[in-house]
Design an enzyme around this catalytic site. Sequence first.
Site, PDB file in Angstrom:
ATOM      1  N   SER A  76     -13.585 -38.732   9.822  1.00  0.00           N
ATOM      2  CA  SER A  76     -13.230 -38.881   8.413  1.00  0.00           C
ATOM      3  C   SER A  76     -13.580 -40.295   7.925  1.00  0.00           C
ATOM      4  O   SER A  76     -14.719 -40.721   8.070  1.00  0.00           O
ATOM      5  CB  SER A  76     -11.741 -38.547   8.260  1.00  0.00           C
ATOM      6  OG  SER A  76     -11.385 -38.457   6.929  1.00  0.00           O
ATOM      7  N   ASP A 198     -14.391 -27.327   4.403  1.00  0.00           N
ATOM      8  CA  ASP A 198     -13.677 -28.604   4.486  1.00  0.00           C
ATOM      9  C   ASP A 198     -13.463 -29.095   3.056  1.00  0.00           C
ATOM     10  O   ASP A 198     -14.417 -29.454   2.368  1.00  0.00           O
ATOM     11  CB  ASP A 198     -14.518 -29.612   5.283  1.00  0.00           C
ATOM     12  CG  ASP A 198     -13.799 -30.941   5.459  1.00  0.00           C
ATOM     13  OD1 ASP A 198     -12.766 -31.158   4.780  1.00  0.00           O
ATOM     14  OD2 ASP A 198     -14.273 -31.763   6.273  1.00  0.00           O
ATOM     15  N   HIS A 226     -10.966 -29.895   8.389  1.00  0.00           N
ATOM     16  CA  HIS A 226     -11.412 -31.281   8.369  1.00  0.00           C
ATOM     17  C   HIS A 226     -11.285 -31.946   9.739  1.00  0.00           C
ATOM     18  O   HIS A 226     -11.720 -33.065   9.916  1.00  0.00           O
ATOM     19  CB  HIS A 226     -10.593 -32.052   7.332  1.00  0.00           C
ATOM     20  CG  HIS A 226     -11.098 -33.441   7.070  1.00  0.00           C
ATOM     21  ND1 HIS A 226     -12.379 -33.705   6.660  1.00  0.00           N
ATOM     22  CD2 HIS A 226     -10.481 -34.650   7.164  1.00  0.00           C
ATOM     23  CE1 HIS A 226     -12.537 -35.010   6.512  1.00  0.00           C
ATOM     24  NE2 HIS A 226     -11.397 -35.609   6.816  1.00  0.00           N
TER      25      HIS A 226
END
Lengths: 245, 492
Positions: A76, A198, A226
């Site tokens: 991320s 996502d 995610h």
Amino acid sequence: MLFAHGFGCDQQSWQFITDAFSEDYKIILFDYVGAGKSDLSAFDPEKYSRLEGYAEDVLNICESLDLRNVIFVGHSVSSMIGILAANKNPEYFEKLILIGPSPRYLNDEGYKGGFEQKDLENLFEFMDSNYLGWSGAMAPAIMGNADRPELGQFLTTSFCTTDPDIARSFARTTFFSDNRKDLKNLKIPSLTLQCREDIIAPEQIGEFVKNNTPENTLYLMEASGHCPHISAPEETIKAIKNFLK
Amino acid sequence: MSQLPDPELLASLVDLELIYHHSPSGYLSLLPDGSIIRVNKTLLNWLGYDEKEILYHKKFDELLSRGGRIHYEMIFRPMITINGEVKELNYEITRKDGSSFPALVSGNGIYDKEMNLQAITLVITDITQRNLYEKELLKAKELAKTEKERFQYLAETSPEMIWTLNAAGKLSYANKRLIEYFKLPGKDLKIKDIFCRIHKANRIKLLRQWLDTNDSGKNYTTIIRLQNQQGNYEWFEMNVIVPDKDSNDIKWFGTCMNVDEHMNAISRKDDFINMASHELKTPVTVLQSYLQLMQSFELPDPVKDYVNKSLGTLRKFQFLISSLLNVSAINTRELALNLSVFPINQLLESVVEELRHTSSTHQLILKSEKEEIKVNADKERISQVIINLVRNAVKYSPGASSVIIQLVYHNETSKAEISIRDYGVGISSEEVKKIFDRYYRVELQKGKPGLGLGLYISQNILQSHGSRLTVESEAGKGSTFCFSLPVVRTKI
């Protein structure tokens, strides 16, 4: 291999995939300041108001441990932190693995980041009242944490041992960052692991990263969500290994 | 009970399916990717969906607000995968019609033998009501905080020192003014440090009053001297309040107001009066001697009358001057007594007789004992007290026609009690406390001439005799001033 966790997690989030690499690689795990068992007093709101502040810490780790040929795995927001670190000191890095990267979360003219300002305001509001559950947020707000320290204690036993105030700051830094122009400066080969469905880093963002980053490979996973390293560790390991071959 | 109930009956009491669907909580089961695979009727009712609209068609995160979905992806899912459970996350759940309700969501992961996540079960509680209470609580807390801040602000900006002590006698609050006055650099302020800055002459009295309030729970006011940062003493009026409500944090609440200016002003007034009366005394005495000399000559009747009247006026003048000199003597604790044994009956008679000459408006009624009662006292000063009290009685009862002067002998205590009763304006209970103060004038009587010294002097004279002037009064009905002197039994 240096694993950098994403927003909302700590180094425990890597527990399903690190074993697969420990034979061939030296594994380095850490918690960002404010997460996990980090020293909360080291938090400097000024420094960490920009992702560069976090990138500096990654470089510090490389320097202190005298790391070379680092394979950086960032989840991320850590994908961008890794790119910033590699742009500044490319000599440390060999490859970057970007899991669900997004250079900018907010929509912009001609760019679809996936979020409007009001969505993020909604998230921050949500986090204010709810970071790690109702009792963690409401009980101290109503009763005052100072008087009832035991109410805050469950935080330390939960998955994300993150300080709520720092988490709030991290969320702002993450979601308001714009690192689109940093992509083209990357001189290290990189892999983007893109999940289906996502909502945080949708597929078109993965495309954007691929199209704007030199030497980037995009791998579209079967996994949804995610956090493929948590929900689909097998597939994640396989994809990384293929790339490292 | 004669026999056990039928096991089948017992089993039929627990219908799991019924409990599942009609539970007060919503139940929801998901695949690891969030697809909904089971839902109970309670939740369907809340959402407004049919079962078939949801099952296998919707994912859980589609029921959440936008912020909730991000939170679900970044926190809920990782947490349930790694920890196996989540507890009481507060999400806004969207109904079919687009409206939403707040809910607490708790979840558990279901795993196979290899510890792979198979499914997630969620328990959803509607907390609309609870949220309202929470909001009210937060509002109340906010209000309390604002009120606290307001009072803190007032306390911080007040020119008075303000403090509270807890039950253990430690400072639980001190405002800025107090800290600035007492705090030494680099040291924490302790009650001991403050006590050391109280003038030695006030300490014991203060401690005694303190212990009294502890026993009686009564508030009190006192005047003390405190040493400032420069080492000088300043006068302060201290108010101590014992709150009714039991609180460990606030056992005593107190203020200290700087009255140094006021006390200094009184002191300057005293100095001036002392000096002026000394200066007046000599010429008045000279004037008196000349008038007395004139009396010894053969004079025409009208002139003789004028001389006598002049001497009478002069005596009043001298009485005034001696009152003023008494005040300064009292202030410097130099009020000397000239003691002698004399019959108090006679003194009363002669004083009252003399006063009758000057009082045309009131009848002065003397109720005395027949038997001669002797006291050991300063004759001049006691007569001064009586004159004072009778004059006051006349002055403050303009509508009445009489003043009663009474002498009673109390056998059991061997005391002569002298009381002066009037039927005048009286004194309110609040003013009674202050009438013996120097320069104090009863509020309603400020138009009348007077220095406000008579009662102060009288009280001090009696105190030097080991006695005390007391007063019983009711506003509008009149007052009785009263004092006693020990009786001397002389052998004849």
